[in-house]
Design a protein around this motif. Structure first.
Motif, PDB file in Angstrom:
ATOM      1  N   ARG A  66      42.489  40.501  30.827  1.00  0.00           N
ATOM      2  CA  ARG A  66      42.161  41.543  29.852  1.00  0.00           C
ATOM      3  C   ARG A  66      41.835  40.983  28.475  1.00  0.00           C
ATOM      4  N   MET A  67      41.913  39.650  28.308  1.00  0.00           N
ATOM      5  CA  MET A  67      41.478  38.997  27.084  1.00  0.00           C
ATOM      6  C   MET A  67      40.303  38.062  27.357  1.00  0.00           C
ATOM      7  N   ASN A  68      39.664  38.204  28.516  1.00  0.00           N
ATOM      8  CA  ASN A  68      38.511  37.418  28.913  1.00  0.00           C
ATOM      9  C   ASN A  68      37.302  38.358  28.910  1.00  0.00           C
ATOM     10  N   CYS A  69      36.281  38.066  28.101  1.00  0.00           N
ATOM     11  CA  CYS A  69      35.194  39.025  27.946  1.00  0.00           C
ATOM     12  C   CYS A  69      34.439  39.254  29.250  1.00  0.00           C
ATOM     13  N   THR A  70      34.405  38.275  30.129  1.00  0.00           N
ATOM     14  CA  THR A  70      33.703  38.461  31.400  1.00  0.00           C
ATOM     15  C   THR A  70      34.431  39.483  32.261  1.00  0.00           C
TER      16      THR A  70
END
Length: 365
Positions: A66-70
């Motif tokens: 949830r903190m990975n833009c992908t």
């Protein structure tokens, strides 16, 4: 334009923080204490833009999705269908990221008091900073009224809904007023839920500030470790205790613990929570053996949080993201969280369009 990096929010000047925020997630105490060594969060100050922001670096798609833009753009974990080919292209495009986002899905851009906030200057400085590091710049989990959104749209960024945040806006002056807002059927079910502890001979407690003893902190760390294990995360009571001790120290009398004890006095469920002037923020629920049999989860996650809000003159409870049904059935409403990717990030833009459409389709049902 000058960009200064800080490892923690404590290094930033006091002009970026309210001494008594309505939402605990926008406080320096939360942004400093709610941390772990691998979280990747840093804070950038851009005085020329009149703002600071929380950013998280991401490399090789490791760590929290949830903190990975992908993953966020793809709706990973939110039941959005994406093709493997599109995902593969985005993973290559976003191998190294600089994501403007804060832990807990809270505010990530902090205008300074007494200064003119310049969103365009902020974006230009962040774009140059990310470019020098060879990173893809994105914004994740923005509220719909975030002050940077108009500038992002003017610059041609792709913006779309990637999640919902749930909040009980008003718990009422007492339990009766809260229940009055539900249908007769739902009210009956909630009354049975509220009676489950007494029927099992269990009890509930709320402790604030100095009332939270070292023994209670140990009990909470054990219960939170049990919850982590149930979610496939190695349970580490020592790590959880360190985080909670940091929160207790940072928030003082605004740090709270709700506990459910079984008929033998054993702690079987917990919730740590932080008080703002408007909302209560539950941070983590801990569930140990014996909690399910007495319905303890609904008490520590919802009913005791509502009681805490009433007792502390707050109005609402922040329930974060995730599964909607249980939250909606207890009076929560959903607000969209938006994410944004730059014009050059075509693979991420394709994922984001599909995720935004999926959320729009669900809302239309």
């Amino acid at each position: 334009m000058t960009v200064t990096e800080y490892a923690t929010a404590d290094g930033l000047p006091g002009a970026y923080w309210s001494a008594d925020p309505a939402d605990p997630r926008s406080s320096r105490a939360w942004l400093t204490a709610n941390r772990w060594p691998e979280d990747g969060v840093r804070f950038l100050e851009i005085p020329g833009a009149g703002a600071a922001c929380a950013v998280r670096t991401q490399d090789h798609h490791s760590g929290f999705p949830r903190m990975n833009c992908t993953d966020v753009a793809a709706g990973t974990g939110r039941d959005v269908e994406q093709s493997e080919a599109d995902l593969a292209r985005a993973r290559t495009e976003g191998l190294h990221q600089l994501n403007v986002c804060a832990l807990g899905y809270g505010q990530s851009v902090f205008p300074a008091r007494g200064a003119r906030f310049d969103a365009d200057a902020l974006l230009t400085a962040l774009e140059e900073y990310a470019h020098r590091q060879g990173r893809l710049l994105t914004f994740l989990h923005l509220d719909a009224d975030d002050p940077v959104l108009p500038s992002l749209r003017r610059r041609g960024w792709s913006v779309g809904v990637t999640d919902h945040y749930y909040r009980i806006a008003d718990v009422g002056p007492d339990e009766a007023a809260y229940l009055a807002g539900f249908s007769a059927h739902r009210r009956s079910r909630l009354r049975r839920e509220l009676a489950s502890l007494a029927q099992a001979g269990a009890s509930a407690e709320i402790h604030r500030g100095a009332e939270v003893t070292d023994r209670i902190q140990q009990e909470v760390a054990h219960l939170e470790a049990c919850s982590d294990e149930k979610h496939g995360i190695p349970g580490d009571p020592a790590r959880l205790l360190r985080v909670n001790e940091g929160l207790r120290h940072a928030f003082g009398s605004r740090y709270c613990v709700a506990l459910v004890r079984d008929r033998h006095g054993n702690a079987v469920a917990s919730s740590t929570a932080l008080l703002g002037t408007r909302d209560v923020l539950p941070r983590m629920v801990g569930l140990g053996p014996g909690s399910k049999e007495i319905g303890a989860y609904f008490h520590v996650a919802y009913h005791l949080m509502a009681r805490l809000a009433r007792d502390s003159a707050a109005r609402g409870v922040l329930l974060s993201t995730g599964t909607a049904t249980a939250k909606l059935h207890r009076g929560a409403t959903a607000s969209p969280l938006l994410s944004a990717v730059p014009p050059a990030a075509r693979a991420h833009a394709a994922l984001l369009r599909r995720t935004d459409a999926a959320f729009a389709s669900r809302e239309a049902r």
